[in-house]
Design an enzyme around this catalytic site. Structure first.
Site, PDB file in Angstrom:
ATOM      1  N   ALA A 191       0.891  -1.418   0.234  1.00 36.85           N
ATOM      2  CA  ALA A 191       0.095  -0.175  -0.224  1.00 36.85           C
ATOM      3  C   ALA A 191       0.732   0.750  -0.447  1.00 36.85           C
ATOM      4  O   ALA A 191       2.237   1.104   0.844  1.00 36.85           O
ATOM      5  CB  ALA A 191      -0.988   0.146   1.533  1.00 36.85           C
ATOM      6  N   CYS A 192       0.727   2.079  -0.788  1.00 39.20           N
ATOM      7  CA  CYS A 192       1.435   3.917  -0.782  1.00 39.20           C
ATOM      8  C   CYS A 192       0.132   4.502  -0.624  1.00 39.20           C
ATOM      9  O   CYS A 192      -0.594   4.394  -0.877  1.00 39.20           O
ATOM     10  CB  CYS A 192       2.017   3.756  -2.356  1.00 39.20           C
ATOM     11  SG  CYS A 192       1.373   3.820  -3.789  1.00 39.20           S
ATOM     12  N   PRO A 193       0.594   5.712  -0.437  1.00 37.20           N
ATOM     13  CA  PRO A 193      -0.437   7.144  -0.112  1.00 37.20           C
ATOM     14  C   PRO A 193      -1.012   7.353  -1.159  1.00 37.20           C
ATOM     15  O   PRO A 193      -2.754   7.083  -0.753  1.00 37.20           O
ATOM     16  CB  PRO A 193       0.410   7.960  -0.203  1.00 37.20           C
ATOM     17  CG  PRO A 193       2.133   7.537   0.615  1.00 37.20           C
ATOM     18  CD  PRO A 193       1.711   6.275   0.062  1.00 37.20           C
TER      19      PRO A 193
END
EC number: 2.7.1.202
Length: 563
Positions: free
Chosen positions: A111-113
């Protein structure tokens, strides 16, 4: 014939992706089935310098080939593999390496922003490296559209190890009790082999928040620091900003002041975008910063603190302060307040929400709100009235930051600054930020076309993909080039991005939505002025792309073919 494809991770992401795509298409024509499980394979094709010492390949027909030949002539390559593959026997001494002594079944979460590029690139890197070691692997992506390739309870139960590559806080409750190793998407993408080795050696049992945690686990979680908590809030806020900004842009398409006429579609669109979506932007930011710190107990005081930030005029700065304050107060109460067992159930329902909301609310009203509102008002006034010279300087700084690490901390800091300013109806910096963020992949794509002889076949194909990613405002499309040649790629991109940001601010460009790349042009009024904005992007792309095309040293493979 069921065929296992193993690609050495050291060959690079772009070349591996290209080989996998071309061989997959050729395999369908040759009636070969590409599979992931080595136990079911009848034949294994290895692209790299050597065959991995893996007992799972024992007795199977194995063919070691060159990736350049596989990309150039995939159908002929598969034909050679079928005709020349020989039974493989793993060396006795190699039956107990990390891959054999370590876990055989791995589940992972990425997961990334923004939930777009790093999320999926890290997932692919983990899958590639794990399969190379002969592990069974499944990666769940927590992207912008939710969980993809979801891991089932049965798969969790059977897993030996959980790897979490996330730059934001994610719900990991279903992995309770399983050995877990946490890292960032950047490390998982760029140092995959090292991170998997560390995962085997350093994984510790995961305990969800609210249960007893070991000192090691707690210290690792805190080491993520304020940056991860802030990015968690930004990632949840982002869809709200995009939807609200585009609704406002559609309202302006009917006329700049058309929304003032009650009962019109323009008024309804403004109510949806400005009156609702933008009104919720700061509360969502604050709420999920607190959620990242304290889990669910932090959500209520965070949302309340964010709402008070809006009502006191302290905006996104007040929202950030409220989020951190709410999160740490809720966490302090949750961990330090000891109650009799009969009253413990009241903590999450009554005690934590009440006390933390009161403390945060009173602090926002009497201590934080007005001073921060004054600071924000001064910042907004300066941004809206600054002269051309200051605007150009700010645009150059933000543009350079966007191209410094392409999705890393510096890039995300500039992006978060621009998104936050949208809550104050300041749209110029966001325009410069998105324009500059498009430059690195577009420049790399341009360089591969201008100086084709300096790039090998895989890099040329990677350049085409980078062009598409650049148009979508996915800066990470330039990462394969930056990882391979950072001393030339990064300075060229920073200069090009700074130029684009400076031009964007100089012409007074405004962007209503913080994502979408050039496809936002399809929404009337989302970007103004359109022509000047395109000129800014083209100028930076030309400078960065042509500079890198000039500085780039020819690849050995490309020189050999040219000769």
């Amino acid at each position: 014939m069921k065929t296992l494809l193993i690609i050495d991770a050291n060959l690079g992401q772009a070349r591996a992706y290209m080989a996998k795509t071309l061989l997959g298409a050729a395999a369908r024509k040759a009636k070969l089935e590409i599979i992931d499980n080595p136990n079911d394979a009848e034949m294994a094709i290895v692209l790299g310098d050597s065959i991995p010492n893996d007992s799972a390949l024992n007795g199977k027909n194995v063919w070691l080939g060159d990736i350049s030949r596989a990309v150039a002539h995939p159908e002929l390559f598969l034909s050679e593999a079928k005709g020349h593959a020989k039974p493989y026997t793993a060396p006795v001494a190699a039956t107990a390496p990390v891959a054999a002594s370590g876990p055989k079944r791995v589940v992972a979460v990425t997961a990334c922003p923004t939930g777009v590029a790093h999320t999926f690139m890290a997932a692919e890197a983990i899958e590639t490296e794990a399969k190379k070691r002969g592990w069974w692997v499944k990666v769940e992506t927590r992207g912008s559209v939710g969980a993809g390739n979801a891991i089932t309870p049965e798969e969790v139960a059977a897993a030996d190890l959980v790897i979490v590559a996330a730059d934001i806080e994610v719900d990991l409750a279903k992995f309770a009790g399983k050995p877990m190793y946490r890292t960032s998407t950047g490390l998982a993408l760029k140092k995959t082999a090292q991170e998997l080795d560390k995962a085997v050696a350093e994984a510790t049992p995961y305990e969800p928040a609210g249960k007893a945690q070991t000192a090691t686990t707690e210290s690792k979680k805190e080491s993520a620091g304020a940056y991860r908590h802030l990015l968690t809030g930004v990632s949840y806020m982002l869809p709200m900003v995009v939807a609200g900004g585009l609704c406002i842009a559609l309202s302006f398409a009917f006329g700049i002041e058309a929304f003032k006429e009650p009962g019109t579609l323009a008024a309804a669109l403004m109510q949806i975008g400005g009156g609702s979506a933008f009104a919720l932007m700061v509360p969502v930011l604050a709420g999920y910063i607190a959620f990242s710190i304290a889990d669910r107990p932090g959500l209520t005081p965070g949302l309340i603190g964010g709402m008070l930030a809006v009502s006191t005029g302290s905006g996104f700065i007040g929202g950030i302060i409220a989020g951190f304050l709410a999160g740490y107060i809720a966490k302090l109460i949750s961990t330090q307040l000891k109650l009799p067992q009969s009253m413990e159930a009241l903590k999450p329902i009554l005690i934590i929400p009440l006390i933390s909301s009161l403390v945060v609310g009173l602090a926002m009203i009497y201590l934080i709100g007005k001073p921060v509102a004054g600071i924000l008002e001064g910042l907004t006034h300066w941004l809206q009235t600054m002269g051309t010279a200051n605007a150009v300087l700010l645009g150059a700084i933000l543009g350079g930051m966007m191209c410094t690490d392409m999705g890393g901390p510096v890039n995300k800091a500039a992006y978060a600054f621009g998104v936050g300013l949208l809550s104050t109806q300041t749209y110029g910096p966001m325009a410069a930020i998105m324009a500059a963020g498009m430059v690195p992949p577009l420049a790399m794509g341009l360089a591969t076309m201008v100086a084709r002889r300096k790039f090998d076949k895989a890099q040329q194909e990677g350049g085409k993909a980078a062009l598409v990613l650049g148009l979508c405002f996915i800066s990470e499309g330039a990462i394969p080039f930056a990882a391979r040649d950072p001393m030339r790629v990064l300075p060229c991109c920073i200069v090009g991005g700074a130029l684009t940001g400076a031009i964007s601010m100089a012409i007074g460009a405004k962007l209503m939505a913080p994502h979408g790349g050039l496809f936002v042009l399809l929404i009337p009024g989302a970007i103004t002025p359109v022509l000047g904005y395109l000129v800014a992007i083209i100028a930076g792309t030309l400078v960065a792309g042509l500079a890198y095309a000039f500085l780039k040293r020819p690849e050995v493979d490309a020189v050999a073919k040219a000769a």
